[in-house]
Design an enzyme around this catalytic site. Structure first.
Site, PDB file in Angstrom:
ATOM      1  N   GLU A 278       0.846  -1.214   0.000  1.00  0.00           N
ATOM      2  CA  GLU A 278       0.000   0.000   0.000  1.00  0.00           C
ATOM      3  C   GLU A 278       0.873   1.254   0.000  1.00  0.00           C
ATOM      4  OE1 GLU A 278      -3.259   0.072  -0.569  1.00  0.00           O
ATOM      5  OE2 GLU A 278      -3.083  -2.099  -0.712  1.00  0.00           O
ATOM      6  N   TRP A 281       1.584   1.815  -3.392  1.00  0.00           N
ATOM      7  CA  TRP A 281       0.554   2.533  -4.175  1.00  0.00           C
ATOM      8  C   TRP A 281       0.783   4.045  -4.097  1.00  0.00           C
ATOM      9  CZ3 TRP A 281      -2.877   1.580  -7.873  1.00  0.00           C
ATOM     10  CH2 TRP A 281      -3.262   0.260  -8.101  1.00  0.00           C
ATOM     11  N   TRP A 309     -21.612  13.854 -18.059  1.00  0.00           N
ATOM     12  CA  TRP A 309     -21.909  13.936 -16.625  1.00  0.00           C
ATOM     13  C   TRP A 309     -23.237  14.648 -16.423  1.00  0.00           C
ATOM     14  CZ3 TRP A 309     -18.745  10.931 -14.109  1.00  0.00           C
ATOM     15  CH2 TRP A 309     -17.437  10.773 -14.553  1.00  0.00           C
ATOM     16  N   ASN A 344     -10.235   3.650   3.692  1.00  0.00           N
ATOM     17  CA  ASN A 344      -9.981   3.452   2.259  1.00  0.00           C
ATOM     18  C   ASN A 344     -11.118   2.719   1.545  1.00  0.00           C
ATOM     19  OD1 ASN A 344      -8.278   3.417  -0.183  1.00  0.00           O
ATOM     20  ND2 ASN A 344      -8.290   1.210   0.179  1.00  0.00           N
ATOM     21  N   TRP A 362     -15.791  13.126 -11.597  1.00  0.00           N
ATOM     22  CA  TRP A 362     -14.867  12.754 -10.521  1.00  0.00           C
ATOM     23  C   TRP A 362     -14.090  13.958  -9.977  1.00  0.00           C
ATOM     24  CZ3 TRP A 362      -9.695  13.748 -11.253  1.00  0.00           C
ATOM     25  CH2 TRP A 362      -9.220  13.844 -12.562  1.00  0.00           C
ATOM     26  N   TRP A 385      -8.937   8.908  -7.436  1.00  0.00           N
ATOM     27  CA  TRP A 385     -10.226   9.289  -8.056  1.00  0.00           C
ATOM     28  C   TRP A 385     -10.292   8.778  -9.485  1.00  0.00           C
ATOM     29  CZ3 TRP A 385     -14.874  10.852  -6.409  1.00  0.00           C
ATOM     30  CH2 TRP A 385     -14.965  11.253  -5.079  1.00  0.00           C
TER      31      TRP A 385
HETATM   32  P1  FAD Z   1      -2.768   2.133   5.299  1.00  0.00           P
HETATM   33  O1  FAD Z   1      -3.684   1.091   4.765  1.00  0.00           O
HETATM   34  O2  FAD Z   1      -2.207   1.931   6.637  1.00  0.00           O
HETATM   35  O3  FAD Z   1      -1.607   2.289   4.222  1.00  0.00           O
HETATM   36  C1  FAD Z   1      -0.306   2.800   4.541  1.00  0.00           C
HETATM   37  C2  FAD Z   1       0.013   3.988   3.668  1.00  0.00           C
HETATM   38  O4  FAD Z   1       0.027   3.611   2.298  1.00  0.00           O
HETATM   39  C3  FAD Z   1      -1.003   5.111   3.765  1.00  0.00           C
HETATM   40  O5  FAD Z   1      -0.749   5.925   4.863  1.00  0.00           O
HETATM   41  C4  FAD Z   1      -0.843   5.815   2.437  1.00  0.00           C
HETATM   42  O6  FAD Z   1       0.206   6.734   2.456  1.00  0.00           O
HETATM   43  C5  FAD Z   1      -0.485   4.674   1.500  1.00  0.00           C
HETATM   44  N1  FAD Z   1      -1.682   4.192   0.788  1.00  0.00           N
HETATM   45  C6  FAD Z   1      -2.580   3.277   1.211  1.00  0.00           C
HETATM   46  N2  FAD Z   1      -3.510   3.050   0.260  1.00  0.00           N
HETATM   47  C7  FAD Z   1      -3.203   3.850  -0.779  1.00  0.00           C
HETATM   48  C8  FAD Z   1      -3.779   4.069  -2.057  1.00  0.00           C
HETATM   49  N3  FAD Z   1      -4.851   3.406  -2.478  1.00  0.00           N
HETATM   50  N4  FAD Z   1      -3.218   4.981  -2.871  1.00  0.00           N
HETATM   51  C9  FAD Z   1      -2.099   5.665  -2.492  1.00  0.00           C
HETATM   52  N5  FAD Z   1      -1.507   5.483  -1.292  1.00  0.00           N
HETATM   53  C10 FAD Z   1      -2.037   4.586  -0.445  1.00  0.00           C
HETATM   54  N6  FAD Z   1      -4.452   8.792   0.217  1.00  0.00           N
HETATM   55  C11 FAD Z   1      -3.771   9.889   0.584  1.00  0.00           C
HETATM   56  O7  FAD Z   1      -2.749   9.777   1.268  1.00  0.00           O
HETATM   57  N7  FAD Z   1      -4.198  11.138   0.226  1.00  0.00           N
HETATM   58  C12 FAD Z   1      -5.324  11.324  -0.530  1.00  0.00           C
HETATM   59  O8  FAD Z   1      -5.658  12.477  -0.855  1.00  0.00           O
HETATM   60  C13 FAD Z   1      -6.078  10.179  -0.898  1.00  0.00           C
HETATM   61  N8  FAD Z   1      -7.241  10.303  -1.599  1.00  0.00           N
HETATM   62  C14 FAD Z   1      -7.946   9.178  -1.950  1.00  0.00           C
HETATM   63  C15 FAD Z   1      -9.130   9.314  -2.696  1.00  0.00           C
HETATM   64  C16 FAD Z   1      -9.863   8.192  -3.059  1.00  0.00           C
HETATM   65  C17 FAD Z   1     -11.126   8.347  -3.888  1.00  0.00           C
HETATM   66  C18 FAD Z   1      -9.420   6.911  -2.675  1.00  0.00           C
HETATM   67  C19 FAD Z   1     -10.199   5.683  -3.068  1.00  0.00           C
HETATM   68  C20 FAD Z   1      -8.254   6.759  -1.958  1.00  0.00           C
HETATM   69  C21 FAD Z   1      -7.493   7.881  -1.589  1.00  0.00           C
HETATM   70  N9  FAD Z   1      -6.288   7.758  -0.855  1.00  0.00           N
HETATM   71  C22 FAD Z   1      -5.590   8.889  -0.511  1.00  0.00           C
HETATM   72  C23 FAD Z   1      -5.683   6.432  -0.621  1.00  0.00           C
HETATM   73  C24 FAD Z   1      -6.063   5.750   0.697  1.00  0.00           C
HETATM   74  O9  FAD Z   1      -7.445   5.750   0.874  1.00  0.00           O
HETATM   75  C25 FAD Z   1      -5.407   6.376   1.924  1.00  0.00           C
HETATM   76  O10 FAD Z   1      -4.020   6.540   1.704  1.00  0.00           O
HETATM   77  C26 FAD Z   1      -5.596   5.471   3.148  1.00  0.00           C
HETATM   78  O11 FAD Z   1      -6.964   5.308   3.413  1.00  0.00           O
HETATM   79  C27 FAD Z   1      -4.899   6.078   4.324  1.00  0.00           C
HETATM   80  O12 FAD Z   1      -5.146   5.348   5.482  1.00  0.00           O
HETATM   81  P2  FAD Z   1      -3.971   4.610   6.243  1.00  0.00           P
HETATM   82  O13 FAD Z   1      -2.839   5.544   6.456  1.00  0.00           O
HETATM   83  O14 FAD Z   1      -4.559   3.967   7.433  1.00  0.00           O
HETATM   84  O15 FAD Z   1      -3.537   3.535   5.154  1.00  0.00           O
END
Ligand code: FAD
Length: 478
Positions: A278, A281, A309, A344, A362, A385
């Site tokens: 993650e 990602w 849209w 997430n 979006w 997005w």
């Molecule tokens: P954990 O599951 O603990 O993951 C660890 C770290 O990995 C996160 O802190 C984050 O930095 C990174 N990460 C995890 N999932 C993703 C992902 N899908 N994409 C990119 N990085 C990821 N994340 C943001 O940091 N900023 C945003 O503005 C953002 N906008 C989002 C918008 C949408 C529509 C969606 C679906 C996801 C978005 N995310 C965003 C990705 C993700 O949802 C969050 O990073 C995650 O929920 C953060 O929670 P966590 O730190 O507990 O994640």
């Protein structure tokens, strides 16, 4: 200290989205130069747009924490506000600085700004050093066999893992020989007026969050000790506050580096692959943003430019306020409003709902998240997005439309998450918590819910909305 100010040219360390002192290559380089270090933060737009309200809240506290960390090492944090392209060269003159250091940023606007400052400084004979500090690898480093950037996550991440070349995390400097005089225009953090006042909508942020490096490290330590082993099974369960790390705002503001996370996670060993992927990602999102500077404003796949849209303002407003009549969706949007963060899984479902059930572009959702997320990030927000919309690289196909109530039943089986964020449904039995419109009158009466009064009826009917979205998708392809 006065002697320094008078006699020795400082190195300026310009802090941006790297508000920490450990594993900070730019800070380490400035300290190792032997010159006094002038620590600077400039308040200005970020990634070509105004900062969102929730990000401002975080920034205020993060700056306070950085200021205290720097003070304990011997340096003052100088704060200015304005255009860095003007401020940096003029500050260099004011204090007769010999070099400026910063950590790189990767969005198009920041790259342009940094290039311009670098060229002005070089023309003036000043050293300008940009350092890596926010990612595990630079976005141009990992390439496919045909020398292009990766457009699909899995092979990208496999290639990253194969390289196995992440350098060690740098320790925080033992002390900093700070350039602690006064500079023109410097202001206290409070004068940046980053906190909301009238009304103070951030009251619910204090409980879940401790902005700053100490809070970030505490969170990482506790997550690795107690929860990382269950991450693969628990990461999708919306009600589990410990199912994911909650590190995203700390990473977004650079209070902890991904390299520190990488090494600390490897130290605990065990079942950490999914968690680190993650973090991968996040890296991949930066690859996409770096190679597509308009990722936040233009469809990655041009085929989506013709999509019709509906963009109903009323539907967008209902979604923003968590009043769509779909409890799992509403819970997510209310969690976001109350805490500046959303789980997430729920981000995916709420984004899909806005785009595909409500037919809202979006970009409107991206803007709302930009304003309301404490972890708002130009790469992850835009890439995610577009992933949900189906218009992005390696995206979920447009015809994959999340069902807003079966997703709730799967990832919030007891309705605990909905009950926490949509308290008007807290008396509903499990069977109907995710689809109250199917509940018999006596069940609703017993739960004290009048649909359309205490809680909205569904804003659109799921099946019909799905058909409409698929029809429009087909039409846009001609
Ligand atoms: P954990 O599951 O603990 O993951 C660890 C770290 O990995 C996160 O802190 C984050 O930095 C990174 N990460 C995890 N999932 C993703 C992902 N899908 N994409 C990119 N990085 C990821 N994340 C943001 O940091 N900023 C945003 O503005 C953002 N906008 C989002 C918008 C949408 C529509 C969606 C679906 C996801 C978005 N995310 C965003 C990705 C993700 O949802 C969050 O990073 C995650 O929920 C953060 O929670 P966590 O730190 O507990 O994640």
């Amino acid at each position: 200290m006065r002697k320094h100010i008078m006699t020795q040219s400082p190195n300026i360390l310009w802090f941006r989205r790297d508000l920490r002192v450990a594993d900070h290559p730019a800070l380490t380089a400035a300290v190792e130069s032997g010159a006094p270090v002038l620590c600077l933060y400039i308040d200005h737009d970020f990634a070509g747009r105004a900062r969102g309200g929730a990000s401002k809240w975080w920034l205020h506290h993060s700056l306070k924490s950085l200021k205290a960390d720097l003070k304990s090492l011997g340096a003052k944090l100088h704060i200015l506000r304005g255009n860095p392209d003007v401020i940096i060269p003029s500050l260099v003159q004011e204090v007769a600085a010999s070099a400026v250091h910063w950590s790189r940023r990767y969005d198009g606007d920041s790259i342009e700004l940094d290039k311009s400052i670098k060229s002005t400084l070089k023309d003036d004979g000043i050293d300008a050093h940009s350092h890596s500090g926010s990612l595990l690898r630079e976005p141009w480093e990992v390439k496919t066999g045909s020398d292009t950037y990766y457009k699909v996550f899995t092979p990208y991440w496999k290639a990253c893992l194969k390289r196995d070349d992440i350098g060690p995390a740098l320790p925080a400097p033992k002390s900093i020989d700070g350039w602690n005089g006064n500079i023109k225009g410097a202001m206290p953090i409070d004068d940046l007026e980053l906190l909301p006042t009238d009304p103070d909508w951030a009251g619910g942020f204090d409980d879940p969050w401790t902005p700053g490096s100490a809070g970030a490290h505490k969170r990482l330590k506790s997550f690795l000790k107690n929860h990382v082993d269950d991450y693969k099974e628990q990461r999708n369960m919306a009600a589990n506050e410990h199912g994911t790390s909650g590190l995203s705002p700390h990473l977004a503001f650079g209070e902890i580096s991904p390299r520190e996370i990488w090494h600390e996670t490897h130290k605990v060993g065990g079942n950490t692959y999914t968690f680190l992927s993650e973090v991968g990602w996040r890296e991949f999102s930066y690859v996409l943003l770096y190679h597509n500077p308009k990722l936040g404003s233009e469809n990655y796949k041009e085929a989506f430019d013709d999509f019709k849209w509906q963009n109903s303002k009323a539907k967008l407003r209902a979604w923003q306020h968590g009043k769509t009549g779909y409890p799992f969706v509403d819970a997510g949007l209310r969690q976001l409003w109350a805490t500046g963060w959303m789980h997430n899984r729920v981000r995916m479902v709420t984004a899909s709902f806005l785009i595909k059930h409500l037919l809202v572009d979006w970009r409107k959702g991206e803007e709302w998240f930009w304003d309301t997320l404490v972890d708002a990030d130009p790469a992850s927000n835009a890439a995610s997005w577009q992933w949900v919309a189906g218009s992005g690289a390696d995206a979920s196909p447009y015809f994959r439309i999340f069902n807003p109530f079966t997703q709730g039943e799967k990832f919030d089986p007891d309705g605990e998450y909905v009950k926490r964020w949509v308290p008007e449904l807290s008396g509903m039995p499990k069977k109907y918590i995710h689809r109250p419109w199917e509940a018999p009158d006596e069940v609703l009466a017993k739960a004290g819910v009048k649909l359309g009064k205490d809680y909205p009826k569904p804003i659109v009917e799921h099946k019909a909305a799905r058909e409409e979205a698929l029809g429009r998708y087909k039409d846009s392809r001609g």
